[in-house]
Design a protein around this motif. Structure first.
Motif, PDB file in Angstrom:
ATOM      1  N   SER A  91       1.128  -1.450  -0.075  1.00  0.00           N
ATOM      2  CA  SER A  91       0.272  -0.069  -0.002  1.00  0.00           C
ATOM      3  C   SER A  91       0.505   0.965   0.376  1.00  0.00           C
ATOM      4  CB  SER A  91      -1.409   0.142   1.689  1.00  0.00           C
ATOM      5  OG  SER A  91      -0.119   0.109   2.283  1.00  0.00           O
ATOM      6  N   THR A  92       2.150   0.721   0.512  1.00  0.00           N
ATOM      7  CA  THR A  92       3.173   1.936   0.591  1.00  0.00           C
ATOM      8  C   THR A  92       3.261   2.546  -0.613  1.00  0.00           C
ATOM      9  OG1 THR A  92       4.941   0.928   1.294  1.00  0.00           O
ATOM     10  CG2 THR A  92       3.966   2.237   2.484  1.00  0.00           C
ATOM     11  N   GLU A  93       3.133   1.882  -1.718  1.00  0.00           N
ATOM     12  CA  GLU A  93       3.625   2.370  -3.186  1.00  0.00           C
ATOM     13  C   GLU A  93       2.681   3.936  -3.420  1.00  0.00           C
ATOM     14  OE1 GLU A  93       6.094   1.225  -4.798  1.00  0.00           O
ATOM     15  OE2 GLU A  93       6.943   0.013  -3.705  1.00  0.00           O
ATOM     16  N   GLY A  94       1.596   2.721  -3.430  1.00  0.00           N
ATOM     17  CA  GLY A  94       0.338   4.188  -3.620  1.00  0.00           C
ATOM     18  C   GLY A  94       0.458   5.873  -3.388  1.00  0.00           C
ATOM     19  N   GLN A  95       1.676   5.921  -1.656  1.00  0.00           N
ATOM     20  CA  GLN A  95       2.123   6.388  -1.071  1.00  0.00           C
ATOM     21  C   GLN A  95       3.230   7.608  -1.917  1.00  0.00           C
ATOM     22  OE1 GLN A  95       3.212   6.520   3.421  1.00  0.00           O
ATOM     23  NE2 GLN A  95       1.048   5.068   3.226  1.00  0.00           N
ATOM     24  N   VAL A  96       4.084   6.855  -2.407  1.00  0.00           N
ATOM     25  CA  VAL A  96       6.047   7.128  -3.466  1.00  0.00           C
ATOM     26  C   VAL A  96       4.295   7.400  -4.373  1.00  0.00           C
ATOM     27  CG1 VAL A  96       7.324   6.632  -4.526  1.00  0.00           C
ATOM     28  CG2 VAL A  96       6.975   5.995  -2.090  1.00  0.00           C
ATOM     29  N   LEU A  97       3.915   7.012  -5.121  1.00  0.00           N
ATOM     30  CA  LEU A  97       2.900   7.089  -6.660  1.00  0.00           C
ATOM     31  C   LEU A  97       2.454   8.692  -6.009  1.00  0.00           C
ATOM     32  CD1 LEU A  97       2.482   6.964  -9.451  1.00  0.00           C
ATOM     33  CD2 LEU A  97       0.678   5.808  -8.748  1.00  0.00           C
ATOM     34  N   GLN A  98       1.742   8.879  -5.135  1.00  0.00           N
ATOM     35  CA  GLN A  98       0.950  10.393  -4.573  1.00  0.00           C
ATOM     36  C   GLN A  98       1.500  11.593  -4.628  1.00  0.00           C
ATOM     37  OE1 GLN A  98      -2.203  10.189  -5.981  1.00  0.00           O
ATOM     38  NE2 GLN A  98      -2.220  12.555  -5.349  1.00  0.00           N
ATOM     39  N   GLY A  99       2.785  10.631  -4.589  1.00  0.00           N
ATOM     40  CA  GLY A  99       3.691  12.516  -3.744  1.00  0.00           C
ATOM     41  C   GLY A  99       4.121  12.811  -4.924  1.00  0.00           C
ATOM     42  N   ARG A 100       4.618  11.401  -6.058  1.00  0.00           N
ATOM     43  CA  ARG A 100       5.469  12.012  -7.387  1.00  0.00           C
ATOM     44  C   ARG A 100       4.428  13.038  -8.060  1.00  0.00           C
ATOM     45  NH1 ARG A 100       7.879   6.896  -8.722  1.00  0.00           N
ATOM     46  NH2 ARG A 100       9.535   6.411  -7.130  1.00  0.00           N
ATOM     47  N   ALA A 101       3.224  13.412  -8.086  1.00  0.00           N
ATOM     48  CA  ALA A 101       2.351  13.319  -8.626  1.00  0.00           C
ATOM     49  C   ALA A 101       2.214  15.105  -8.387  1.00  0.00           C
ATOM     50  CB  ALA A 101       0.849  13.577  -8.870  1.00  0.00           C
ATOM     51  N   ARG A 102       1.786  15.972  -9.783  1.00  0.00           N
ATOM     52  CA  ARG A 102       2.295  17.611 -10.401  1.00  0.00           C
ATOM     53  C   ARG A 102       0.638  18.148  -9.849  1.00  0.00           C
ATOM     54  NH1 ARG A 102       6.288  19.568 -11.738  1.00  0.00           N
ATOM     55  NH2 ARG A 102       8.389  17.647 -12.735  1.00  0.00           N
ATOM     56  N   GLY A 133       9.997  23.162  -3.483  1.00  0.00           N
ATOM     57  CA  GLY A 133      10.862  21.743  -3.036  1.00  0.00           C
ATOM     58  C   GLY A 133       9.719  21.271  -2.258  1.00  0.00           C
ATOM     59  N   LYS A 134       8.856  21.024  -2.811  1.00  0.00           N
ATOM     60  CA  LYS A 134       7.215  21.006  -2.275  1.00  0.00           C
ATOM     61  C   LYS A 134       6.978  18.886  -2.053  1.00  0.00           C
ATOM     62  CE  LYS A 134       4.154  24.325  -0.681  1.00  0.00           C
ATOM     63  NZ  LYS A 134       5.292  25.313  -1.478  1.00  0.00           N
ATOM     64  N   ARG A 135       6.972  18.929  -3.979  1.00  0.00           N
ATOM     65  CA  ARG A 135       6.619  18.013  -4.440  1.00  0.00           C
ATOM     66  C   ARG A 135       8.162  16.736  -4.362  1.00  0.00           C
ATOM     67  NH1 ARG A 135       8.718  15.619  -9.827  1.00  0.00           N
ATOM     68  NH2 ARG A 135       7.401  14.076 -10.535  1.00  0.00           N
ATOM     69  N   ALA A 136       9.433  17.363  -4.301  1.00  0.00           N
ATOM     70  CA  ALA A 136      10.601  16.822  -4.047  1.00  0.00           C
ATOM     71  C   ALA A 136      10.308  15.790  -2.488  1.00  0.00           C
ATOM     72  CB  ALA A 136      12.138  16.933  -3.935  1.00  0.00           C
ATOM     73  N   ALA A 137      10.024  17.145  -1.575  1.00  0.00           N
ATOM     74  CA  ALA A 137      10.287  16.917  -0.002  1.00  0.00           C
ATOM     75  C   ALA A 137       8.753  15.618   0.373  1.00  0.00           C
ATOM     76  CB  ALA A 137       9.415  18.219   0.633  1.00  0.00           C
ATOM     77  N   ARG A 138       7.597  16.107  -0.050  1.00  0.00           N
ATOM     78  CA  ARG A 138       6.920  15.233  -0.172  1.00  0.00           C
ATOM     79  C   ARG A 138       6.514  13.477  -0.800  1.00  0.00           C
ATOM     80  NH1 ARG A 138       3.287  17.770  -2.969  1.00  0.00           N
ATOM     81  NH2 ARG A 138       3.554  16.780  -4.953  1.00  0.00           N
ATOM     82  N   THR A 139       7.465  13.438  -1.612  1.00  0.00           N
ATOM     83  CA  THR A 139       8.149  12.445  -2.035  1.00  0.00           C
ATOM     84  C   THR A 139       8.863  11.453  -1.092  1.00  0.00           C
ATOM     85  OG1 THR A 139       7.549  13.389  -4.189  1.00  0.00           O
ATOM     86  CG2 THR A 139       9.262  11.206  -4.176  1.00  0.00           C
ATOM     87  N   LYS A 140      10.323  12.304  -0.428  1.00  0.00           N
ATOM     88  CA  LYS A 140      11.022  11.682   0.393  1.00  0.00           C
ATOM     89  C   LYS A 140      10.409  10.774   1.378  1.00  0.00           C
ATOM     90  CE  LYS A 140      15.648  12.439   2.643  1.00  0.00           C
ATOM     91  NZ  LYS A 140      16.048  13.480   3.030  1.00  0.00           N
ATOM     92  N   ALA A 141       9.740  12.015   1.707  1.00  0.00           N
ATOM     93  CA  ALA A 141       8.286  11.540   3.168  1.00  0.00           C
ATOM     94  C   ALA A 141       7.918   9.548   3.024  1.00  0.00           C
ATOM     95  CB  ALA A 141       8.624  12.091   3.277  1.00  0.00           C
ATOM     96  N   ALA A 142       6.836   9.590   1.489  1.00  0.00           N
ATOM     97  CA  ALA A 142       6.602   9.278   0.948  1.00  0.00           C
ATOM     98  C   ALA A 142       7.113   7.644   0.799  1.00  0.00           C
ATOM     99  CB  ALA A 142       5.562   8.709   0.096  1.00  0.00           C
ATOM    100  N   GLU A 143       8.340   7.790   0.524  1.00  0.00           N
ATOM    101  CA  GLU A 143       9.377   6.600   0.247  1.00  0.00           C
ATOM    102  C   GLU A 143      10.030   6.461   1.590  1.00  0.00           C
ATOM    103  OE1 GLU A 143      11.253   8.588  -4.418  1.00  0.00           O
ATOM    104  OE2 GLU A 143      12.585   8.382  -2.034  1.00  0.00           O
ATOM    105  N   LYS A 144      10.719   7.357   2.694  1.00  0.00           N
ATOM    106  CA  LYS A 144      11.527   7.178   4.150  1.00  0.00           C
ATOM    107  C   LYS A 144       9.495   6.085   4.596  1.00  0.00           C
ATOM    108  CE  LYS A 144      14.473   9.040   4.371  1.00  0.00           C
ATOM    109  NZ  LYS A 144      15.847   7.592   3.949  1.00  0.00           N
ATOM    110  N   SER A 296       8.709  23.421   3.776  1.00  0.00           N
ATOM    111  CA  SER A 296       8.604  23.729   2.052  1.00  0.00           C
ATOM    112  C   SER A 296       6.994  24.956   1.982  1.00  0.00           C
ATOM    113  CB  SER A 296       8.066  22.021   0.929  1.00  0.00           C
ATOM    114  OG  SER A 296       7.585  21.737   1.255  1.00  0.00           O
ATOM    115  N   LYS A 297       5.979  24.138   2.619  1.00  0.00           N
ATOM    116  CA  LYS A 297       5.012  24.663   2.839  1.00  0.00           C
ATOM    117  C   LYS A 297       5.060  26.210   3.023  1.00  0.00           C
ATOM    118  CE  LYS A 297       1.907  20.707   3.392  1.00  0.00           C
ATOM    119  NZ  LYS A 297       1.157  19.883   4.406  1.00  0.00           N
TER     120      LYS A 297
END
Length: 453
Positions: A91-102, A133-144, A296-297
């Motif tokens: 299920s965490t793959e969905g978080q990573v996918l969503q974090g990368r979305a623009r 850097g919101k998208r990069a930070a969001r993606t890193k948080a999902a990957e962690k 970033s927000k």
């Protein structure tokens, strides 16, 4: 290994050398009736070792032999908790996918005046642009978060592996105890018959026969308890394998195949890479990534607009361009940032606490394993041989009329207690080794116990 306590297991059953132990009973005659009922229940239960017999109501014949490695493999495949944790990782793959979305663009339409001649219509496309850097930070948080879920799965698998190893050897120990109880019951029956014959011949008092029958009844109760413990151990192992019924009959290995007790210094070097510490460290990393998201927000996003406006009265089209930027005057996300910073500090404190607790738990488990190893060695080398020798001497003396039945009963009780203590120590040793494996996430390592510090 002392020959008197050696037990051989074959696919056709559990056999042992001749053992005997009577429990001195201070119970009343009520025990005779209760024990006979319990013994009838035991004999009605299916026995371990018969390849064609079924266990616990299983409709099909159990498999012949189950090894520890195969049991762990089955647990990883069928344990429901492992399956649930695997789904969590997926299920965490969905978080990573969503974090990368623009962010999605918007289409806006407006109408001025409802009269056809003076109507003005506008349509425009609004495109949000993330800054800071919101998208990069969001993606890193999902990957962690994904890495942490993977660490939780690894920790759970280590726990299940250790639990399976402990339950596996619990079954072996319970089978040893059941074999001892069966032999004891058989010898108790034989001794009772011998005493009855001597009473009939007038060589001993009828009181001796009463004592023998009471002792036999007590051993029948012990047999019922041993059979119940063996069935419960089988049930626990089956549950860890994700099965509601027992699908195996014989376990590979021996209860006295004890794991090695490594030095404490060797175990302490593995603590920092243990599943619990790794998961706590990943939680710190995840909290740092979430703090970066909140930081970033603080940088406002920009929305760029492009469109067209048409005025019917003038019969002409007009291009529209626009930019909108929020002004961070009142809300600078300071509250969320403060919360993220405090939770990051909390994760660091928890990492420190987990590390300290791991050092303590590993030291205690290793000390317990070493202590139990020393106890087992003492039982093997001194206690069991002495108790067996005294029992054999008392039995021979009783058969030759040199000892009374009370002396034989005391020798039997001493040997039975020593053997039961030995089997209990074996179970404790395997549970202590399983605790070490669970804490460090390392697989079981069968081998002789070495009392090292």
């Amino acid at each position: 290994m002392f020959k008197g306590i050696y037990v051989q297991r074959t696919p056709h059953g559990v056999h042992g050398h001749r053992k005997a132990s009577f429990v001195a009973a201070s119970v009343v005659i009520m025990l005779l009736g209760a024990s006979s009922v319990a013994f009838s229940q035991v004999t009605a239960q299916p026995q371990i070792g018969g390849g064609q017999e079924t266990l616990q109501g299983t409709s099909s014949a159990p498999t012949a032999v189950l090894s520890l490695a195969r049991a762990i493999e089955l647990a990883m495949e069928g344990n429901p908790e492992v399956a649930a944790a695997t789904r969590q990782v997926e299920s965490t793959e969905g978080q990573v996918l969503q974090g990368r979305a623009r962010p999605n663009p918007e289409i806006a339409y407006s109408l001025e005046d409802t009269r056809s001649k003076t109507r003005t219509q506008s349509i425009q496309l609004n495109l949000p642009i993330e800054l800071g850097g919101k998208r990069a930070a969001r993606t890193k948080a999902a990957e962690k978060a994904r890495e942490q879920a993977q660490a939780q799965l690894i920790e759970l698998k280590a726990t299940v592996r250790a639990d399976v190893a402990a339950a596996y050897f619990d079954v072996l120990t319970a089978q040893e105890r059941l074999a001892l109880a069966r032999d004891s019951a058989s010898l108790a029956k034989s001794s009772t018959d011998t005493v009855a014959k001597r009473v009939a011949a007038g060589k001993v008092s009828p009181v001796e026969e009463t004592k023998a029958r009471v002792a036999e009844a007590g051993i029948r109760v012990e047999l019922a308890q041993a059979a119940s413990e063996e069935r419960n151990a089988m049930s626990r192992l089956s549950a860890l394998l994700g099965r509601t019924t027992t699908m195996f009959a014989v376990l590979e290995g021996r209860a006295d195949d004890l794991p090695a007790a490594p030095k404490l210094a060797e175990l302490q070097t593995m603590i920092l890479s243990s599943p619990s510490v790794v998961r706590a460290r990943l939680e710190v990393d995840r909290r740092q990534a979430l703090t970066a998201v909140e930081q970033s927000k603080r940088v406002p996003n920009v929305t760029v607009s492009v469109g067209m406006q048409r005025a019917n009265e003038m019969q002409r089209n007009v291009l529209l361009f626009g930019v909108s930027v929020p002004i961070p005057v009142f809300d600078r996300n300071q509250g969320n940032l403060l919360e993220a910073l405090k939770l990051e500090d909390k994760a660091r404190d928890e990492l420190q606490a987990v590390t300290v607790r791991m050092y303590s738990d590993v030291a205690q488990a290793q000390e317990r394993l070493v202590t139990i190893g020393a106890e087992i060695q003492a039982l093997q080398q001194d206690v069991l041989p002495g108790a067996k020798s005294a029992y054999d001497a008392a039995t021979i003396g009783f058969e030759n009329g040199k000892f009374n039945f009370l002396e034989v009963l005391d020798a039997q009780r001493t040997y039975f207690t020593a053997k039961s203590q030995y089997l209990k120590a074996l179970g404790e040793a395997h549970r202590a080794a399983a605790d070490v494996d669970r804490l460090l996430g390392a697989p079981s390592n069968p081998g002789p116990i070495a009392t090292q510090n």
